[in-house]
Design an enzyme around this catalytic site. Sequence first.
Site, PDB file in Angstrom:
ATOM      1  N   CYS A  40      -1.569   1.238   1.019  1.00 14.22           N
ATOM      2  CA  CYS A  40      -2.262   1.907   2.124  1.00 14.22           C
ATOM      3  C   CYS A  40      -1.701   1.300   3.409  1.00 14.22           C
ATOM      4  O   CYS A  40      -0.610   0.732   3.381  1.00 14.22           O
ATOM      5  CB  CYS A  40      -3.781   1.789   2.007  1.00 14.22           C
ATOM      6  SG  CYS A  40      -4.481   0.131   2.214  1.00 14.22           S
ATOM      7  N   GLY A  41      -2.409   1.405   4.501  1.00 12.53           N
ATOM      8  CA  GLY A  41      -1.899   0.844   5.746  1.00 12.53           C
ATOM      9  C   GLY A  41      -1.787  -0.663   5.721  1.00 12.53           C
ATOM     10  O   GLY A  41      -0.788  -1.235   6.151  1.00 12.53           O
TER      11      GLY A  41
END
Length: 152
Positions: free
Chosen positions: A70-71
């Site tokens: 994810c980020g």
Amino acid sequence: MALKIVIGGDNAGFNYKEALRKDLEADDRVASVEDVGVGGVDDTTSYPNVAVAAAEKVARGEADRALLICGTGLGVAIAANKVKGIRAVTAHDVYSVQRSVLSNNAQVLCMGERVVGLELARALVKEWLGLEFDPQSASAAKVNDICAYEGA
């Protein structure tokens, strides 16, 4: 033994997920790769849904390990850890990746596309694939304590 890997990521991790999926598919240590992540950067499926889907496959024995992007790598780790029997870690350096398997028998590696460079992410995944937990190690009792607490 070749590993069955499930990979996933949200739109913030899509580009790395795609690159790492291709790397995994080309690695002889990997028997299969199943992608449960988003289909593109415009896909707004939330990271908890992706992380739980991947972690459940590991928990059911349908995959040996999961790689989640994810980020930051933090949200997917939190979500994956909600699945009974799963030990997910966020790691952005070689030592942490090594200890995640060797000391903690973590089945899920999480990384952040916004945090780590792609070449380092590739190197970390390559390292991760070569690691195996020793159930006779001094760490095994600690992992067993975690499992006992969880009831897994």
